[in-house]
Design an enzyme around this catalytic site. Structure first.
Site, PDB file in Angstrom:
ATOM      1  N   GLY A  20      13.011  -2.494  -6.441  1.00 19.90           N
ATOM      2  CA  GLY A  20      12.490  -1.639  -7.497  1.00 19.90           C
ATOM      3  C   GLY A  20      12.641  -2.180  -8.907  1.00 19.90           C
ATOM      4  O   GLY A  20      12.653  -1.399  -9.866  1.00 19.90           O
ATOM      5  N   SER A  21      12.720  -3.499  -9.037  1.00 19.68           N
ATOM      6  CA  SER A  21      12.831  -4.014 -10.414  1.00 19.68           C
ATOM      7  C   SER A  21      11.539  -3.762 -11.196  1.00 19.68           C
ATOM      8  O   SER A  21      11.580  -3.469 -12.390  1.00 19.68           O
ATOM      9  CB  SER A  21      13.203  -5.505 -10.414  1.00 19.68           C
ATOM     10  OG  SER A  21      12.125  -6.289  -9.987  1.00 19.68           O
ATOM     11  N   MET A  95       5.674  -1.882   0.998  1.00 20.93           N
ATOM     12  CA  MET A  95       5.390  -2.746   2.146  1.00 20.93           C
ATOM     13  C   MET A  95       4.517  -2.105   3.228  1.00 20.93           C
ATOM     14  O   MET A  95       4.368  -2.659   4.309  1.00 20.93           O
ATOM     15  CB  MET A  95       6.715  -3.217   2.778  1.00 20.93           C
ATOM     16  CG  MET A  95       7.593  -4.010   1.826  1.00 20.93           C
ATOM     17  SD  MET A  95       6.748  -5.455   1.130  1.00 20.93           S
ATOM     18  CE  MET A  95       6.833  -6.548   2.537  1.00 20.93           C
ATOM     19  N   ILE A  97       0.740  -0.576   4.442  1.00 15.70           N
ATOM     20  CA  ILE A  97      -0.679  -0.708   4.089  1.00 15.70           C
ATOM     21  C   ILE A  97      -1.324   0.678   4.146  1.00 15.70           C
ATOM     22  O   ILE A  97      -1.270   1.362   5.171  1.00 15.70           O
ATOM     23  CB  ILE A  97      -1.381  -1.700   5.035  1.00 15.70           C
ATOM     24  CG1 ILE A  97      -0.760  -3.089   4.815  1.00 15.70           C
ATOM     25  CG2 ILE A  97      -2.884  -1.725   4.768  1.00 15.70           C
ATOM     26  CD1 ILE A  97      -1.264  -4.148   5.769  1.00 15.70           C
ATOM     27  N   LEU A  98      -1.896   1.072   3.031  1.00 17.11           N
ATOM     28  CA  LEU A  98      -2.512   2.403   2.944  1.00 17.11           C
ATOM     29  C   LEU A  98      -3.883   2.381   3.621  1.00 17.11           C
ATOM     30  O   LEU A  98      -4.589   1.371   3.591  1.00 17.11           O
ATOM     31  CB  LEU A  98      -2.641   2.816   1.474  1.00 17.11           C
ATOM     32  CG  LEU A  98      -1.301   2.963   0.735  1.00 17.11           C
ATOM     33  CD1 LEU A  98      -1.519   3.012  -0.776  1.00 17.11           C
ATOM     34  CD2 LEU A  98      -0.540   4.201   1.217  1.00 17.11           C
ATOM     35  N   ASN A 112      -1.811  -2.710  -7.684  1.00 14.77           N
ATOM     36  CA  ASN A 112      -0.692  -3.367  -7.010  1.00 14.77           C
ATOM     37  C   ASN A 112      -0.356  -4.651  -7.751  1.00 14.77           C
ATOM     38  O   ASN A 112      -1.209  -5.226  -8.422  1.00 14.77           O
ATOM     39  CB  ASN A 112      -1.107  -3.704  -5.570  1.00 14.77           C
ATOM     40  CG  ASN A 112      -0.015  -4.404  -4.794  1.00 14.77           C
ATOM     41  OD1 ASN A 112       1.170  -4.033  -4.884  1.00 14.77           O
ATOM     42  ND2 ASN A 112      -0.368  -5.424  -4.045  1.00 14.77           N
ATOM     43  N   HIS A 114       1.079  -8.517  -6.990  1.00 16.79           N
ATOM     44  CA  HIS A 114       1.278  -9.451  -5.884  1.00 16.79           C
ATOM     45  C   HIS A 114       1.808 -10.769  -6.438  1.00 16.79           C
ATOM     46  O   HIS A 114       1.274 -11.275  -7.428  1.00 16.79           O
ATOM     47  CB  HIS A 114      -0.047  -9.657  -5.140  1.00 16.79           C
ATOM     48  CG  HIS A 114       0.092 -10.492  -3.915  1.00 16.79           C
ATOM     49  ND1 HIS A 114       0.674 -10.015  -2.762  1.00 16.79           N
ATOM     50  CD2 HIS A 114      -0.218 -11.787  -3.671  1.00 16.79           C
ATOM     51  CE1 HIS A 114       0.685 -10.985  -1.857  1.00 16.79           C
ATOM     52  NE2 HIS A 114       0.154 -12.070  -2.387  1.00 16.79           N
ATOM     53  N   ASP A 150      -4.677  -7.147  -0.467  1.00 20.81           N
ATOM     54  CA  ASP A 150      -4.560  -8.072  -1.610  1.00 20.81           C
ATOM     55  C   ASP A 150      -5.899  -8.666  -2.034  1.00 20.81           C
ATOM     56  O   ASP A 150      -5.974  -9.835  -2.431  1.00 20.81           O
ATOM     57  CB  ASP A 150      -3.566  -9.214  -1.284  1.00 20.81           C
ATOM     58  CG  ASP A 150      -2.165  -8.692  -0.999  1.00 20.81           C
ATOM     59  OD1 ASP A 150      -1.790  -7.658  -1.580  1.00 20.81           O
ATOM     60  OD2 ASP A 150      -1.449  -9.319  -0.199  1.00 20.81           O
ATOM     61  N   GLU A 179       6.267 -10.966 -13.685  1.00 18.57           N
ATOM     62  CA  GLU A 179       5.729  -9.695 -13.177  1.00 18.57           C
ATOM     63  C   GLU A 179       6.090  -8.553 -14.115  1.00 18.57           C
ATOM     64  O   GLU A 179       5.295  -7.644 -14.359  1.00 18.57           O
ATOM     65  CB  GLU A 179       6.282  -9.396 -11.776  1.00 18.57           C
ATOM     66  CG  GLU A 179       5.779 -10.326 -10.698  1.00 18.57           C
ATOM     67  CD  GLU A 179       6.300  -9.953  -9.312  1.00 18.57           C
ATOM     68  OE1 GLU A 179       6.476  -8.761  -9.030  1.00 18.57           O
ATOM     69  OE2 GLU A 179       6.540 -10.876  -8.504  1.00 18.57           O
TER      70      GLU A 179
HETATM   71  C1  GRF Z   1       7.597  -8.312  -6.204  1.00 19.14           C
HETATM   72  O1  GRF Z   1       7.670  -9.706  -6.156  1.00 19.14           O
HETATM   73  C2  GRF Z   1       6.181  -7.851  -6.006  1.00 19.14           C
HETATM   74  O2  GRF Z   1       5.242  -8.725  -6.538  1.00 19.14           O
HETATM   75  C3  GRF Z   1       6.057  -7.845  -4.512  1.00 19.14           C
HETATM   76  O3  GRF Z   1       7.316  -7.371  -4.060  1.00 19.14           O
HETATM   77  C4  GRF Z   1       8.310  -7.664  -5.033  1.00 19.14           C
HETATM   78  C5  GRF Z   1       8.956  -6.365  -5.391  1.00 19.14           C
HETATM   79  O4  GRF Z   1      10.073  -6.539  -6.212  1.00 19.14           O
HETATM   80  N1  GRF Z   1       4.910  -7.076  -4.092  1.00 19.14           N
HETATM   81  P1  GRF Z   1      10.786  -5.270  -6.866  1.00 19.14           P
HETATM   82  O5  GRF Z   1      11.095  -4.311  -5.737  1.00 19.14           O
HETATM   83  O6  GRF Z   1       9.854  -4.686  -7.877  1.00 19.14           O
HETATM   84  O7  GRF Z   1      12.032  -5.819  -7.492  1.00 19.14           O
END
Ligand code: GRF
Length: 192
Positions: A20-21, A95, A97-98, A112, A114, A150, A179
């Site tokens: 959840g960063s 994680m 898939i909707l 999303n 990625h 994706d 990100e």
């Molecule tokens: C990130 O690298 C994101 O791009 C991918 O999963 C990771 C999630 O990291 N889909 P966090 O849970 O937000 O720390």
């Protein structure tokens, strides 16, 4: 005189499965005056998601749906989102898939992040793949979610260099840092 209230922010749900960063980063961003969104709800498919702690930390409602029965879980989520007047969804390390049906209900309103330079390396283990293939560049992409994994329209992408010292772990760290800048920038772009 009463307090002046600015234009209403768009109620947003963030879907997570892990650390959840990105979630934490989006919550912080949402508290800026200029943020177009407010984080109203955190959804996880597992109680093990470490990121759920940010719900308590920031006083945001959280809900867990196990997705064992996809149709059932999605039905419940859709009614929750509707009841809370949530208009936007950001997937952040989610994680599951909707389904097509779920996405149809939020057409153009789900995004999303990625960790690759899409369309390169859809799916998992992007950093391993980039290192294994001796790529010179890696990066991250924020895109709209469609029924194809994706593959939705790109909103923003950031490219970074892979050095000879990088391995999958160091690369993941470097990309994650990007990100955290890219996701808020993409949200700003969508609503500007
Ligand atoms: C990130 O690298 C994101 O791009 C991918 O999963 C990771 C999630 O990291 N889909 P966090 O849970 O937000 O720390």
């Amino acid at each position: 005189m009463g307090k002046l209230i600015g234009p209403k922010k768009i109620k947003t749900a963030i879907f997570i499965s892990g650390k959840g960063s990105n979630l934490k980063n989006i919550i912080k961003f949402s508290k800026n005056k200029n943020s177009p969104i407010t984080v109203d709800l955190i959804i996880s498919n597992t109680p093990k998601a470490k990121g759920l702690r940010f719900a308590n930390q920031f006083g945001i409602r959280k809900k867990i749906f196990n997705f064992k029965n996809l149709k059932e879980s999605e039905k419940k989520i859709l009614s929750l989102l509707k009841n809370r007047n949530i208009k936007f969804i950001a997937l952040a390390g989610f994680m599951k898939i909707l389904s097509k049906n779920f996405i149809k209900n939020f057409k153009g309103k789900i995004i999303n992040i990625h960790p690759s330079l899409l369309p390169k390396y859809k799916g998992l283990n992007t950093h391993h793949k980039a290192i294994k293939n001796k790529d010179k560049f890696a990066g991250c992409t924020v895109h709209y979610v469609t029924a194809k994994l994706d593959s939705g329209k790109k909103i923003l992408q950031k490219k970074i260099k892979i050095t000879s010292k990088d391995n999958a772990i160091s690369l993941a760290k470097k990309v994650l840092k990007e990100e955290h800048k890219l996701y808020p920038a993409a949200i700003m772009k969508i609503f500007s």
